[in-house]
Design a protein around this motif. Structure first.
Motif, mmCIF file in Angstrom:
data_model
loop_
_atom_site.group_PDB
_atom_site.id
_atom_site.type_symbol
_atom_site.label_atom_id
_atom_site.label_comp_id
_atom_site.label_asym_id
_atom_site.label_seq_id
_atom_site.Cartn_x
_atom_site.Cartn_y
_atom_site.Cartn_z
ATOM 1 N N MET A 1 7.294 -1.549 12.771
ATOM 2 C CA MET A 1 6.290 -2.826 12.853
ATOM 3 C C MET A 1 6.446 -3.356 14.239
ATOM 4 N N LYS A 2 5.113 -3.555 14.699
ATOM 5 C CA LYS A 2 5.060 -4.216 16.172
ATOM 6 C C LYS A 2 4.982 -5.665 16.037
ATOM 7 N N ARG A 3 5.772 -6.393 16.914
ATOM 8 C CA ARG A 3 5.621 -7.885 16.746
ATOM 9 C C ARG A 3 5.776 -8.458 18.091
ATOM 10 N N ASN A 4 5.542 -7.704 19.407
ATOM 11 C CA ASN A 4 5.493 -8.198 20.576
ATOM 12 C C ASN A 4 4.357 -7.761 21.374
ATOM 13 N N CYS B 1 0.474 -10.049 27.684
ATOM 14 C CA CYS B 1 -0.512 -10.116 28.196
ATOM 15 C C CYS B 1 -0.590 -9.871 29.819
ATOM 16 N N PRO B 2 -1.550 -9.199 30.221
ATOM 17 C CA PRO B 2 -1.629 -8.914 31.557
ATOM 18 C C PRO B 2 -1.367 -10.255 32.629
ATOM 19 N N CYS B 3 -1.733 -11.507 32.137
ATOM 20 C CA CYS B 3 -1.354 -12.615 32.991
ATOM 21 C C CYS B 3 0.137 -12.864 32.905
ATOM 22 N N GLY B 4 0.941 -12.064 31.962
ATOM 23 C CA GLY B 4 2.328 -12.403 32.230
ATOM 24 C C GLY B 4 2.916 -13.211 30.797
ATOM 25 N N GLU B 5 2.204 -13.783 30.001
ATOM 26 C CA GLU B 5 2.741 -14.325 28.843
ATOM 27 C C GLU B 5 3.087 -13.308 27.786
ATOM 28 N N GLN B 6 4.256 -13.590 27.359
ATOM 29 C CA GLN B 6 4.990 -12.919 25.963
ATOM 30 C C GLN B 6 4.571 -13.750 24.813
ATOM 31 N N ILE B 7 3.769 -12.660 23.965
ATOM 32 C CA ILE B 7 3.582 -13.367 22.565
ATOM 33 C C ILE B 7 4.421 -12.480 21.739
ATOM 34 N N THR B 8 4.948 -13.224 20.749
ATOM 35 C CA THR B 8 5.873 -12.683 19.612
ATOM 36 C C THR B 8 5.310 -13.196 18.255
ATOM 37 N N GLY B 9 5.015 -12.373 17.350
ATOM 38 C CA GLY B 9 4.558 -12.851 15.992
ATOM 39 C C GLY B 9 5.881 -12.389 14.868
ATOM 40 N N GLN B 10 5.787 -12.940 13.872
ATOM 41 C CA GLN B 10 6.731 -12.732 12.690
ATOM 42 C C GLN B 10 6.264 -11.354 11.986
ATOM 43 N N ASP B 11 5.145 -10.854 11.968
ATOM 44 C CA ASP B 11 4.804 -9.890 11.474
ATOM 45 C C ASP B 11 3.473 -9.366 12.687
ATOM 46 N N GLU B 12 2.826 -8.296 12.127
ATOM 47 C CA GLU B 12 1.618 -7.745 12.712
ATOM 48 C C GLU B 12 0.631 -8.658 12.602
ATOM 49 N N ASP B 13 0.258 -9.215 11.389
ATOM 50 C CA ASP B 13 -0.760 -10.218 11.405
ATOM 51 C C ASP B 13 -0.520 -11.178 12.166
ATOM 52 N N ASP B 14 0.742 -11.930 12.268
ATOM 53 C CA ASP B 14 0.858 -13.231 13.061
ATOM 54 C C ASP B 14 0.752 -12.659 14.456
ATOM 55 N N LEU B 15 1.289 -11.832 14.901
ATOM 56 C CA LEU B 15 1.039 -11.011 16.116
ATOM 57 C C LEU B 15 -0.510 -11.205 16.674
#
Length: 48
Positions: A1-4, A7-21
């Motif tokens: 499961m992918k959770r991270n 973004c090209p702007c440098g912001e890291q986004i992490t979700g609890q699961d794929e839907d959240d991401l």
């Protein structure tokens, strides 16, 4: 499961699961990069 994604702007986004991401990524795009809309499949393709 992918959770991270980085973004090209440098912001890291992490979700609890794929839907959240996907939801968090779409919210980030809407707020920081208007007009750059990506589908669930496109987001998950770039995620890790």
């Amino acid at each position: 499961m992918k959770r991270n994604i980085t973004c090209p702007c440098g912001e890291q986004i992490t979700g609890q699961d794929e839907d959240d991401l996907v939801a968090k990524t779409q919210a980030h795009l809407k707020e920081k990069h208007p007009g750059h809309d990506y589908s669930r499949d496109e987001i998950l393709f770039m995620a890790y």
